[in-house]
Design a protein around this motif. Structure first.
Motif, mmCIF file in Angstrom:
data_model
loop_
_atom_site.group_PDB
_atom_site.id
_atom_site.type_symbol
_atom_site.label_atom_id
_atom_site.label_comp_id
_atom_site.label_asym_id
_atom_site.label_seq_id
_atom_site.Cartn_x
_atom_site.Cartn_y
_atom_site.Cartn_z
ATOM 1 N N HIS A 1 9.074 6.067 -2.084
ATOM 2 C CA HIS A 1 8.926 4.883 -1.242
ATOM 3 C C HIS A 1 10.260 4.365 -0.688
ATOM 4 C CE1 HIS A 1 7.140 1.416 0.588
ATOM 5 N NE2 HIS A 1 7.960 0.625 -0.085
ATOM 6 N N ALA A 2 11.300 4.334 -1.486
ATOM 7 C CA ALA A 2 12.587 3.795 -1.021
ATOM 8 C C ALA A 2 13.118 4.581 0.174
ATOM 9 C CB ALA A 2 13.599 3.789 -2.160
ATOM 10 N N PHE A 3 12.931 5.895 0.173
ATOM 11 C CA PHE A 3 13.384 6.704 1.303
ATOM 12 C C PHE A 3 12.707 6.258 2.589
ATOM 13 C CE2 PHE A 3 12.510 10.162 4.247
ATOM 14 C CZ PHE A 3 13.801 10.527 4.600
ATOM 15 N N ASP B 1 0.828 -1.200 0.000
ATOM 16 C CA ASP B 1 0.000 0.000 0.000
ATOM 17 C C ASP B 1 0.867 1.257 0.000
ATOM 18 O OD1 ASP B 1 -2.666 1.324 0.267
ATOM 19 O OD2 ASP B 1 -1.883 1.905 2.232
ATOM 20 N N LEU B 2 1.897 1.262 0.848
ATOM 21 C CA LEU B 2 2.777 2.429 0.917
ATOM 22 C C LEU B 2 3.556 2.629 -0.378
ATOM 23 C CD1 LEU B 2 4.123 2.110 4.558
ATOM 24 C CD2 LEU B 2 2.432 3.737 3.691
ATOM 25 N N ALA B 3 3.993 1.557 -1.011
ATOM 26 C CA ALA B 3 4.716 1.678 -2.284
ATOM 27 C C ALA B 3 3.830 2.351 -3.328
ATOM 28 C CB ALA B 3 5.180 0.304 -2.762
ATOM 29 N N ARG B 4 2.562 1.974 -3.339
ATOM 30 C CA ARG B 4 1.619 2.590 -4.291
ATOM 31 C C ARG B 4 1.408 4.058 -3.968
ATOM 32 N NH1 ARG B 4 -3.390 3.711 -3.740
ATOM 33 N NH2 ARG B 4 -3.718 2.421 -1.917
ATOM 34 N N ARG B 5 1.203 4.378 -2.697
ATOM 35 C CA ARG B 5 0.934 5.758 -2.296
ATOM 36 C C ARG B 5 2.159 6.661 -2.404
ATOM 37 N NH1 ARG B 5 -3.718 6.296 1.751
ATOM 38 N NH2 ARG B 5 -4.624 4.243 1.867
ATOM 39 N N ASP B 6 3.320 6.137 -2.000
ATOM 40 C CA ASP B 6 4.520 6.964 -1.950
ATOM 41 C C ASP B 6 5.211 7.131 -3.298
ATOM 42 O OD1 ASP B 6 4.164 7.263 0.782
ATOM 43 O OD2 ASP B 6 5.578 5.665 1.306
ATOM 44 N N GLU C 1 13.300 17.159 7.158
ATOM 45 C CA GLU C 1 13.244 17.956 5.930
ATOM 46 C C GLU C 1 12.314 17.355 4.878
ATOM 47 O OE1 GLU C 1 14.803 20.887 5.860
ATOM 48 O OE2 GLU C 1 15.584 20.494 7.873
ATOM 49 N N VAL C 2 11.458 16.414 5.264
ATOM 50 C CA VAL C 2 10.601 15.712 4.309
ATOM 51 C C VAL C 2 9.233 16.393 4.265
ATOM 52 C CG1 VAL C 2 9.600 13.494 3.651
ATOM 53 C CG2 VAL C 2 11.843 13.571 4.774
ATOM 54 N N ALA C 3 8.969 17.099 3.168
ATOM 55 C CA ALA C 3 7.731 17.875 3.042
ATOM 56 C C ALA C 3 6.476 17.002 3.047
ATOM 57 C CB ALA C 3 7.778 18.728 1.766
ATOM 58 N N SER C 4 6.581 15.754 2.610
ATOM 59 C CA SER C 4 5.404 14.892 2.541
ATOM 60 C C SER C 4 5.138 14.147 3.845
ATOM 61 C CB SER C 4 5.547 13.893 1.392
ATOM 62 O OG SER C 4 6.646 13.030 1.626
ATOM 63 N N ILE D 1 1.443 12.578 3.939
ATOM 64 C CA ILE D 1 0.280 13.346 3.479
ATOM 65 C C ILE D 1 -0.562 12.538 2.505
ATOM 66 C CG2 ILE D 1 1.332 15.601 3.900
ATOM 67 C CD1 ILE D 1 1.917 15.761 0.860
ATOM 68 N N ARG D 2 0.001 11.469 1.950
ATOM 69 C CA ARG D 2 -0.755 10.603 1.042
ATOM 70 C C ARG D 2 -1.552 9.546 1.801
ATOM 71 N NH1 ARG D 2 4.472 10.849 -0.998
ATOM 72 N NH2 ARG D 2 4.722 12.330 -2.684
ATOM 73 N N GLN D 3 -1.600 9.655 3.119
ATOM 74 C CA GLN D 3 -2.347 8.734 3.973
ATOM 75 C C GLN D 3 -3.356 9.516 4.817
ATOM 76 O OE1 GLN D 3 1.673 7.088 5.172
ATOM 77 N NE2 GLN D 3 0.312 5.365 5.576
ATOM 78 N N PRO D 4 -4.344 10.117 4.185
ATOM 79 C CA PRO D 4 -5.302 10.930 4.946
ATOM 80 C C PRO D 4 -6.071 10.135 5.991
ATOM 81 C CG PRO D 4 -6.083 10.582 2.702
ATOM 82 C CD PRO D 4 -4.665 10.070 2.757
ATOM 83 N N GLU D 5 -6.283 8.834 5.746
ATOM 84 C CA GLU D 5 -6.990 8.007 6.737
ATOM 85 C C GLU D 5 -6.168 7.909 8.017
ATOM 86 O OE1 GLU D 5 -5.583 6.750 3.950
ATOM 87 O OE2 GLU D 5 -7.141 5.979 2.635
ATOM 88 N N ALA D 6 -4.848 7.777 7.867
ATOM 89 C CA ALA D 6 -3.976 7.679 9.035
ATOM 90 C C ALA D 6 -3.968 8.992 9.811
ATOM 91 C CB ALA D 6 -2.560 7.297 8.603
ATOM 92 N N ILE D 7 -3.877 10.085 9.096
ATOM 93 C CA ILE D 7 -3.885 11.399 9.756
ATOM 94 C C ILE D 7 -5.174 11.567 10.557
ATOM 95 C CG2 ILE D 7 -3.993 13.894 9.347
ATOM 96 C CD1 ILE D 7 -1.993 13.393 7.009
ATOM 97 N N ARG D 8 -6.310 11.200 9.975
ATOM 98 C CA ARG D 8 -7.587 11.298 10.695
ATOM 99 C C ARG D 8 -7.594 10.393 11.930
ATOM 100 N NH1 ARG D 8 -9.583 11.556 5.451
ATOM 101 N NH2 ARG D 8 -10.178 9.371 5.445
#
Length: 153
Positions: free
Chosen positions: A38-40, A29-34, A140-143, A115-122
């Motif tokens: 993702h590697a970082f 799931d994270l590979a798809r979203r990130d 320093e990671v903006a996302s 930021i690509r995980q709005p469900e987690a943030i909620r």
């Protein structure tokens, strides 16, 4: 929220085969979203050092904590299968991890999500986590979005 008595919550380690199997879904799931990022993030999600993991048995959901410093546990590897979202089970896992951290005499839980995980943030906001400046490797990671909570206080 589901009845905690109807869901079996098992404290385990990252050696648990059920935990590892569920984390594979999380990684996909994270590979798809990130995407290209993702590697970082993946380099900071090593399972070998996790001695405090939780699996909820209703729909088998994972979560873990690991020591960040002598006062702080970092919540790691939280994942809910899409068909299990919105049922409050992730909140039960988070609560169990916070309780465990408190039992181990840690006074703070921190975590990073994207930021690509709005469900987690909620989920974290709903469970009284407060947004904090990005820490450590996420500084320093903006996302990235970092949160903290002082369980038991």
């Amino acid at each position: 929220m589901p009845d905690r008595n109807l869901i079996k919550i098992l404290r385990t380690t990252s050696d648990d085969p059920n935990f590892r199997a569920l984390v594979k879904f999380l990684d996909q799931d994270l590979a798809r979203r990130d995407g290209k990022d993702h590697a970082f993030f993946a380099q900071y999600n090593n399972l070998d050092t996790i001695r405090h993991a939780v699996v909820a048995y209703d729909n088998e959901l994972p979560g873990a904590i690991k020591e960040y410093d002598k006062y702080t546990m970092e919540v790691k590897r939280m994942y809910t299968l899409p068909e299990s979202r919105g049922k409050g089970i992730a909140s039960l896992i988070l609560s169990e991890l916070e309780e465990w951290a408190t039992e181990l005499s840690y006074s703070r839980c921190i975590l990073e999500t994207g930021i690509r995980q709005p469900e987690a943030i909620r989920l974290y906001e709903k469970n009284s986590y407060q947004l904090i400046p990005n820490y450590g490797q996420y500084k320093e990671v903006a996302s990235s979005r970092c949160f903290e909570k002082h369980p038991g206080l």
